[in-house]
Write an enzyme that holds these catalytic residues in place. Structure first.
Site, mmCIF file in Angstrom:
data_model
loop_
_atom_site.group_PDB
_atom_site.id
_atom_site.type_symbol
_atom_site.label_atom_id
_atom_site.label_comp_id
_atom_site.label_asym_id
_atom_site.label_seq_id
_atom_site.Cartn_x
_atom_site.Cartn_y
_atom_site.Cartn_z
ATOM 1 N N THR A 1 15.255 28.244 -32.689
ATOM 2 C CA THR A 1 15.524 28.613 -31.459
ATOM 3 C C THR A 1 17.065 28.473 -31.294
ATOM 4 O O THR A 1 17.524 27.464 -31.839
ATOM 5 C CB THR A 1 14.721 27.285 -30.424
ATOM 6 O OG1 THR A 1 15.556 27.228 -29.125
ATOM 7 C CG2 THR A 1 14.746 25.910 -30.944
ATOM 8 N N ILE A 2 17.592 29.423 -30.168
ATOM 9 C CA ILE A 2 18.995 29.275 -30.462
ATOM 10 C C ILE A 2 19.371 28.136 -29.554
ATOM 11 O O ILE A 2 20.491 27.787 -29.681
ATOM 12 C CB ILE A 2 19.576 30.678 -29.771
ATOM 13 C CG1 ILE A 2 19.287 30.535 -28.285
ATOM 14 C CG2 ILE A 2 19.128 31.700 -30.292
ATOM 15 C CD1 ILE A 2 19.807 31.650 -27.405
ATOM 16 N N ASP A 3 18.691 27.408 -28.762
ATOM 17 C CA ASP A 3 19.153 26.347 -27.932
ATOM 18 C C ASP A 3 19.602 25.120 -28.475
ATOM 19 O O ASP A 3 19.914 24.139 -27.975
ATOM 20 C CB ASP A 3 17.803 26.217 -26.757
ATOM 21 C CG ASP A 3 17.838 27.073 -25.832
ATOM 22 O OD1 ASP A 3 18.699 27.909 -25.733
ATOM 23 O OD2 ASP A 3 16.923 27.144 -25.133
ATOM 24 N N HIS B 1 45.053 31.060 -15.237
ATOM 25 C CA HIS B 1 43.526 31.790 -15.423
ATOM 26 C C HIS B 1 42.768 30.594 -15.743
ATOM 27 O O HIS B 1 43.117 29.718 -16.500
ATOM 28 C CB HIS B 1 43.620 32.897 -16.068
ATOM 29 C CG HIS B 1 43.977 32.681 -17.569
ATOM 30 N ND1 HIS B 1 45.355 32.873 -18.017
ATOM 31 C CD2 HIS B 1 43.333 32.292 -18.813
ATOM 32 C CE1 HIS B 1 45.637 32.504 -19.246
ATOM 33 N NE2 HIS B 1 44.400 32.472 -19.989
ATOM 34 N N GLY C 1 10.161 31.792 -28.292
ATOM 35 C CA GLY C 1 11.617 32.696 -28.159
ATOM 36 C C GLY C 1 11.973 33.093 -29.603
ATOM 37 O O GLY C 1 12.004 32.183 -30.648
ATOM 38 N N ARG D 1 18.366 25.681 -21.152
ATOM 39 C CA ARG D 1 17.693 25.349 -19.905
ATOM 40 C C ARG D 1 17.454 23.868 -19.852
ATOM 41 O O ARG D 1 18.170 23.137 -18.783
ATOM 42 C CB ARG D 1 16.310 25.851 -19.974
ATOM 43 C CG ARG D 1 16.235 26.769 -18.777
ATOM 44 C CD ARG D 1 14.736 27.455 -18.562
ATOM 45 N NE ARG D 1 14.882 28.769 -19.625
ATOM 46 C CZ ARG D 1 13.712 29.301 -20.074
ATOM 47 N NH1 ARG D 1 12.451 28.552 -20.090
ATOM 48 N NH2 ARG D 1 13.730 30.366 -20.793
ATOM 49 N N GLU E 1 22.992 27.508 -18.611
ATOM 50 C CA GLU E 1 21.664 27.881 -17.818
ATOM 51 C C GLU E 1 20.947 26.698 -16.924
ATOM 52 O O GLU E 1 20.822 27.177 -15.621
ATOM 53 C CB GLU E 1 20.750 28.603 -18.635
ATOM 54 C CG GLU E 1 19.532 29.554 -18.069
ATOM 55 C CD GLU E 1 18.557 29.685 -19.300
ATOM 56 O OE1 GLU E 1 18.957 29.480 -20.448
ATOM 57 O OE2 GLU E 1 17.733 30.544 -18.989
ATOM 58 N N ASP F 1 17.565 22.614 -29.117
ATOM 59 C CA ASP F 1 16.927 21.804 -28.109
ATOM 60 C C ASP F 1 15.665 20.951 -28.769
ATOM 61 O O ASP F 1 14.860 20.347 -27.876
ATOM 62 C CB ASP F 1 16.502 22.313 -26.840
ATOM 63 C CG ASP F 1 15.468 23.426 -26.936
ATOM 64 O OD1 ASP F 1 15.161 23.690 -28.420
ATOM 65 O OD2 ASP F 1 15.116 23.950 -26.019
ATOM 66 N N ASP G 1 9.590 23.802 -29.700
ATOM 67 C CA ASP G 1 8.646 22.619 -29.206
ATOM 68 C C ASP G 1 7.254 23.049 -28.774
ATOM 69 O O ASP G 1 6.398 22.463 -29.273
ATOM 70 C CB ASP G 1 9.329 21.853 -28.155
ATOM 71 C CG ASP G 1 10.315 20.619 -28.426
ATOM 72 O OD1 ASP G 1 10.064 20.208 -29.838
ATOM 73 O OD2 ASP G 1 10.847 20.242 -27.584
ATOM 74 N N GLY G 2 7.285 24.201 -28.088
ATOM 75 C CA GLY G 2 5.721 24.764 -27.557
ATOM 76 C C GLY G 2 5.074 25.029 -28.878
ATOM 77 O O GLY G 2 3.779 24.766 -28.894
ATOM 78 N N ARG H 1 4.360 34.660 -26.542
ATOM 79 C CA ARG H 1 3.726 33.589 -26.081
ATOM 80 C C ARG H 1 2.237 33.897 -25.939
ATOM 81 O O ARG H 1 1.730 35.147 -25.422
ATOM 82 C CB ARG H 1 4.357 33.206 -24.913
ATOM 83 C CG ARG H 1 5.759 32.853 -25.058
ATOM 84 C CD ARG H 1 6.531 32.280 -23.974
ATOM 85 N NE ARG H 1 7.823 31.444 -24.596
ATOM 86 C CZ ARG H 1 8.989 32.009 -24.555
ATOM 87 N NH1 ARG H 1 9.166 33.207 -24.044
ATOM 88 N NH2 ARG H 1 10.053 31.501 -24.939
ATOM 89 N N ARG I 1 11.200 35.210 -44.923
ATOM 90 C CA ARG I 1 11.548 35.642 -46.275
ATOM 91 C C ARG I 1 11.387 34.426 -47.324
ATOM 92 O O ARG I 1 10.877 34.579 -48.374
ATOM 93 C CB ARG I 1 12.973 36.054 -46.385
ATOM 94 C CG ARG I 1 13.577 36.474 -47.523
ATOM 95 C CD ARG I 1 14.852 37.121 -47.504
ATOM 96 N NE ARG I 1 15.680 37.383 -48.893
ATOM 97 C CZ ARG I 1 16.094 36.486 -49.450
ATOM 98 N NH1 ARG I 1 16.200 35.304 -49.113
ATOM 99 N NH2 ARG I 1 16.717 36.775 -50.648
ATOM 100 N N ALA I 2 12.241 33.227 -46.795
ATOM 101 C CA ALA I 2 12.162 32.062 -47.896
ATOM 102 C C ALA I 2 10.704 31.601 -47.992
ATOM 103 O O ALA I 2 10.355 31.206 -49.172
ATOM 104 C CB ALA I 2 12.714 30.926 -47.020
#
Ligand code: ADP
Length: 322
Positions: A127-129, A218, A13, A173, A225, A131, A105-106, A74, A23-24
């Site tokens: 990864t944004i998660d 409200h 992802g 997830r 997710e 995780d 991780d994958g 992938r 770049r780095a």
């Protein structure tokens, strides 16, 4: 001694800040006197020979862009023994003595396998998660948090105008970090994460009713997710409370956008560290952030570490949110 020619790829992802890491890697490698290839579309580029030699200018004007200029993919073919051998043979044929793999991780499992086939690899967590167990921080996480927060602030405006309840699903997830942190930042009445089971009556309905007694009109509920069933949950809330409720799934909007300062700086530091490791002859390592320090771990050890959810912060968020 260390590698003289290396390659860099982004895999799995995408995440904002991957470009800053690429770049780095390129600029650090050149500054160490190494040659560096950019590999297109993750491990696929090593299987179909889609690589390009990079120079200082190849990575100009990308630090501020989301996505990844090397593209990502992938690769089911790489996920086989034959695929890994084919990629390793290609690296040997091109004189590539080290690969920096930016992904989750994958992708690190792939890097471990490529190391096993004789090509030194270094993983950089993108990864944004957030995780990945071995690191406190993954590239893209801060941008995703800020995007989710901004989107929920917008949803709140309309929720407030109509005296409604909004149930907002954010990414994550297996990991509730995005939900937990955005939940705190937007003052959500409840936050549901995959790591902590919840009770519908106690944690949602009773809390909403108690808040209503104090004049609240409200409600924002943030759901990771991985908890799932967001639409169904929203309908149940409306049925149980009589408060008009709407579901919003933020989805891939959280993956894009210009990376925040934090993502650009962490990506730059991690990319540099990865190249320094290859320059010094290291292999099979994952770069990580521990506190504010950039460190590294053996890939296999890193993959076996248990992920720890901040349950204390989760309890704090519950206390603040009523
Ligand atoms: P992420 O890196 O974001 O977790 P994926 O889990 O989709 O993303 O992994 C990205 C790619 O890494 C896969 O498409 C595959 O090519 C490779 N990969 C994943 N798991 C393995 C594995 N166990 N062995 C070899 N390669 C793997």
């Amino acid at each position: 001694m260390g590698a003289k020619t290396i390659a860099v790829l982004t895999s799995g992802g995408d995440a904002p800040g991957m470009n800053a890491a690429v770049r780095a890697v390129v600029r650090s490698a050149i500054s160490f006197g190494m040659s560096v290839y950019g590999v297109m579309r993750g491990y696929n580029g090593l299987l179909n020979g889609d690589i390009k030699e990079m120079n200082m200018r190849s990575v100009s004007d990308i630090i501020q862009h989301g996505g990844t200029s090397l593209f990502t993919a992938r690769s089911p073919e790489f996920n086989t023994n034959e695929g890994v051998q084919k990629a390793a043979d290609f690296c040997r044929a091109k004189g590539i003595e080290g690969v920096v793999v930016i992904g989750g991780d994958g992708s690190f499992r792939g890097a471990r396998d490529l190391c096993g086939a004789g090509i030194p690899c270094i993983g950089v967590p993108g990864t944004i998660d957030n995780d990945i167990a071995c690191t406190d921080y993954t590239i893209g996480y801060d941008t995703a948090l800020n995007t989710a927060m901004e989107m929920i602030d917008r949803i709140r405006d309309t929720t407030e105008s109509h005296d409604r309840c909004s149930v907002v699903e954010v990414m994550g997830r297996r990991c509730g970090d995005i939900a937990l942190h955005t939940g705190i930042a937007v003052g959500a009445m409840a936050t549901l994460v995959p790591e902590v089971p919840y009770d519908f009556q106690r944690d949602i309905v009773d809390r909403m009713k108690a808040a209503q007694q104090t004049g609240k009109r409200h409600y924002i509920i943030v759901v990771a997710e991985g908890v799932g069933h967001t639409q169904e949950l929203t309908e149940r809330i409306q049925a149980a409370t009589g408060i008009e409720s709407r579901a919003t799934v933020l989805g891939h909007v959280q993956r894009g956008g210009s990376p925040t300062l934090r993502d650009r700086v962490v990506a730059s530091r991690m990319g540099y560290h990865a190249v320094e490791l290859l320059y010094n002859g290291a292999s099979n390592r994952v770069v990580a952030l521990k506190g504010e320090q950039v460190v590294d771990f053996d890939i296999t050890e890193a993959l076996n570490m248990p992920r720890i959810f901040d349950e204390n912060l989760y309890r704090v968020s519950a206390r603040l949110s009523i």
